[in-house]
Design a protein around this motif. Sequence first.
Motif, PDB file in Angstrom:
ATOM      1  N   ASN A 143       0.844  -1.184   0.000  1.00 23.68           N
ATOM      2  CA  ASN A 143       0.000   0.000   0.000  1.00 23.68           C
ATOM      3  C   ASN A 143       0.884   1.240   0.000  1.00 23.68           C
ATOM      4  O   ASN A 143       1.828   1.333   0.791  1.00 23.68           O
ATOM      5  N   THR A 144       0.566   2.189  -0.846  1.00 24.50           N
ATOM      6  CA  THR A 144       1.357   3.417  -0.931  1.00 24.50           C
ATOM      7  C   THR A 144       0.676   4.513  -0.124  1.00 24.50           C
ATOM      8  O   THR A 144      -0.513   4.748  -0.257  1.00 24.50           O
ATOM      9  N   THR A 145       1.465   5.184   0.696  1.00 18.89           N
ATOM     10  CA  THR A 145       0.956   6.286   1.500  1.00 18.89           C
ATOM     11  C   THR A 145       1.869   7.489   1.301  1.00 18.89           C
ATOM     12  O   THR A 145       2.487   7.620   0.254  1.00 18.89           O
ATOM     13  N   SER A 146       1.979   8.345   2.267  1.00 16.62           N
ATOM     14  CA  SER A 146       2.700   9.614   2.106  1.00 16.62           C
ATOM     15  C   SER A 146       3.320  10.038   3.424  1.00 16.62           C
ATOM     16  O   SER A 146       2.872   9.635   4.499  1.00 16.62           O
ATOM     17  N   VAL A 147       4.309  10.879   3.324  1.00 17.92           N
ATOM     18  CA  VAL A 147       4.916  11.467   4.515  1.00 17.92           C
ATOM     19  C   VAL A 147       3.867  12.248   5.314  1.00 17.92           C
ATOM     20  O   VAL A 147       3.982  12.383   6.529  1.00 17.92           O
ATOM     21  N   THR A 148       2.793  12.705   4.650  1.00 22.16           N
ATOM     22  CA  THR A 148       1.748  13.432   5.372  1.00 22.16           C
ATOM     23  C   THR A 148       1.022  12.540   6.372  1.00 22.16           C
ATOM     24  O   THR A 148       0.363  13.046   7.272  1.00 22.16           O
ATOM     25  N   SER A 149       1.170  11.228   6.240  1.00 27.19           N
ATOM     26  CA  SER A 149       0.591  10.305   7.209  1.00 27.19           C
ATOM     27  C   SER A 149       1.132  10.580   8.604  1.00 27.19           C
ATOM     28  O   SER A 149       0.436  10.381   9.595  1.00 27.19           O
ATOM     29  N   TYR A 150       2.381  11.011   8.692  1.00 32.80           N
ATOM     30  CA  TYR A 150       3.040  11.272   9.966  1.00 32.80           C
ATOM     31  C   TYR A 150       3.201  12.752  10.265  1.00 32.80           C
ATOM     32  O   TYR A 150       3.133  13.164  11.403  1.00 32.80           O
TER      33      TYR A 150
ATOM     34  N   PRO B 104       1.135  -7.741   4.096  1.00 35.17           N
ATOM     35  CA  PRO B 104       0.939  -6.342   3.741  1.00 35.17           C
ATOM     36  C   PRO B 104       2.083  -5.474   4.264  1.00 35.17           C
ATOM     37  O   PRO B 104       2.596  -5.702   5.360  1.00 35.17           O
ATOM     38  N   GLY B 105       2.465  -4.491   3.519  1.00 39.38           N
ATOM     39  CA  GLY B 105       3.466  -3.518   3.925  1.00 39.38           C
ATOM     40  C   GLY B 105       3.217  -2.231   3.187  1.00 39.38           C
ATOM     41  O   GLY B 105       2.390  -2.173   2.285  1.00 39.38           O
ATOM     42  N   GLU B 106       3.927  -1.185   3.563  1.00 36.90           N
ATOM     43  CA  GLU B 106       3.754   0.107   2.922  1.00 36.90           C
ATOM     44  C   GLU B 106       5.055   0.573   2.309  1.00 36.90           C
ATOM     45  O   GLU B 106       6.130   0.289   2.818  1.00 36.90           O
TER      46      GLU B 106
ATOM     47  N   VAL C 263      10.814  11.179   9.864  1.00 38.50           N
ATOM     48  CA  VAL C 263       9.395  10.999  10.092  1.00 38.50           C
ATOM     49  C   VAL C 263       9.213  10.190  11.361  1.00 38.50           C
ATOM     50  O   VAL C 263      10.092   9.485  11.800  1.00 38.50           O
ATOM     51  N   ASN C 264       8.064  10.302  11.917  1.00 40.89           N
ATOM     52  CA  ASN C 264       7.695   9.573  13.112  1.00 40.89           C
ATOM     53  C   ASN C 264       7.016   8.296  12.680  1.00 40.89           C
ATOM     54  O   ASN C 264       5.954   8.326  12.110  1.00 40.89           O
ATOM     55  N   SER C 265       7.594   7.141  12.899  1.00 42.53           N
ATOM     56  CA  SER C 265       6.929   5.915  12.477  1.00 42.53           C
ATOM     57  C   SER C 265       6.601   5.068  13.668  1.00 42.53           C
ATOM     58  O   SER C 265       6.062   4.060  13.638  1.00 42.53           O
TER      59      SER C 265
ATOM     60  N   ASP D 208      12.859 -11.950  -0.351  1.00 47.44           N
ATOM     61  CA  ASP D 208      13.690 -11.237   0.629  1.00 47.44           C
ATOM     62  C   ASP D 208      12.857 -10.406   1.597  1.00 47.44           C
ATOM     63  O   ASP D 208      13.275 -10.147   2.719  1.00 47.44           O
ATOM     64  N   GLY D 209      11.678  -9.972   1.178  1.00 44.48           N
ATOM     65  CA  GLY D 209      10.816  -9.176   2.035  1.00 44.48           C
ATOM     66  C   GLY D 209       9.746  -9.989   2.744  1.00 44.48           C
ATOM     67  O   GLY D 209       8.841  -9.421   3.365  1.00 44.48           O
ATOM     68  N   SER D 210       9.855 -11.308   2.699  1.00 41.27           N
ATOM     69  CA  SER D 210       8.797 -12.168   3.235  1.00 41.27           C
ATOM     70  C   SER D 210       8.623 -12.065   4.753  1.00 41.27           C
ATOM     71  O   SER D 210       7.568 -12.426   5.273  1.00 41.27           O
ATOM     72  N   TYR D 211       9.595 -11.578   5.467  1.00 42.60           N
ATOM     73  CA  TYR D 211       9.481 -11.463   6.923  1.00 42.60           C
ATOM     74  C   TYR D 211       8.964 -10.087   7.348  1.00 42.60           C
ATOM     75  O   TYR D 211       8.796  -9.806   8.514  1.00 42.60           O
ATOM     76  N   TYR D 212       8.705  -9.221   6.391  1.00 40.39           N
ATOM     77  CA  TYR D 212       8.158  -7.898   6.674  1.00 40.39           C
ATOM     78  C   TYR D 212       6.646  -7.961   6.535  1.00 40.39           C
ATOM     79  O   TYR D 212       6.131  -8.407   5.523  1.00 40.39           O
ATOM     80  N   THR D 213       5.939  -7.504   7.541  1.00 41.79           N
ATOM     81  CA  THR D 213       4.495  -7.385   7.444  1.00 41.79           C
ATOM     82  C   THR D 213       4.047  -6.228   8.324  1.00 41.79           C
ATOM     83  O   THR D 213       4.574  -6.036   9.421  1.00 41.79           O
ATOM     84  N   GLY D 214       3.138  -5.412   7.814  1.00 36.55           N
ATOM     85  CA  GLY D 214       2.641  -4.267   8.565  1.00 36.55           C
ATOM     86  C   GLY D 214       3.670  -3.188   8.783  1.00 36.55           C
ATOM     87  O   GLY D 214       3.498  -2.334   9.643  1.00 36.55           O
ATOM     88  N   GLN D 215       4.751  -3.194   8.029  1.00 39.78           N
ATOM     89  CA  GLN D 215       5.829  -2.247   8.227  1.00 39.78           C
ATOM     90  C   GLN D 215       5.767  -1.128   7.185  1.00 39.78           C
ATOM     91  O   GLN D 215       5.186  -1.287   6.125  1.00 39.78           O
ATOM     92  N   VAL D 216       6.388  -0.013   7.512  1.00 40.82           N
ATOM     93  CA  VAL D 216       6.456   1.124   6.603  1.00 40.82           C
ATOM     94  C   VAL D 216       7.917   1.348   6.246  1.00 40.82           C
ATOM     95  O   VAL D 216       8.757   1.494   7.137  1.00 40.82           O
TER      96      VAL D 216
END
Length: 167
Positions: free
Chosen positions: A59-66, A100-102, A165-167, A148-156
């Motif tokens: 999912n694509t988001t934006s720096v404005t999220s934070y 899922p990841g961002e 940014v504040n994550s 390689d990204g299979s262990y990433y989930t819910g991450q930005v």
Amino acid sequence: MYGQLDILINNAAEQHYRHSIADITDEQLERTFATNIFGMFYMTKAALPHLKPGSSIVNTTSVTSYQGQPELLDYSSTKGCITAFTRSLSQQLADKGKHPGECRGPGSDLDTPHPRHLPKAKWQTSAPLGAGQPSEVATCFVFLASEDGSYYTGQVLHPNGGMPVNS
């Protein structure tokens, strides 16, 4: 193989600069949410039966999220929704082997000049490395969708030229 999806990339956005909340019409608010979050929600819901274990949702988001953006109040709100949606969905799908990841960065909204509102130079200098190119963000999509990204989930991931940014 036909009949399945391996990767879902949700990457659509709508934004309209307004200097006051009073300038945001009901129609604009509904359209921005429909494009930026409802579309992502419905696309994910429709794709889930076709995603096999090990599949990826990006999912694509934006720096404005934070950081927010005073002239993009409705847009910033939807981008915060995307972050919460991604993190919640990742918890819901963890036992199903879907990840899922961002990915967010200059390619999503910092490349778009808005000369009536902010000079392009301001966008270019808002990150220490300046405005990025879509190719500099694309590697995050590829990584999140790869083994390689299979262990990433819910991450930005923050491919944003060094903008804190504040994550």
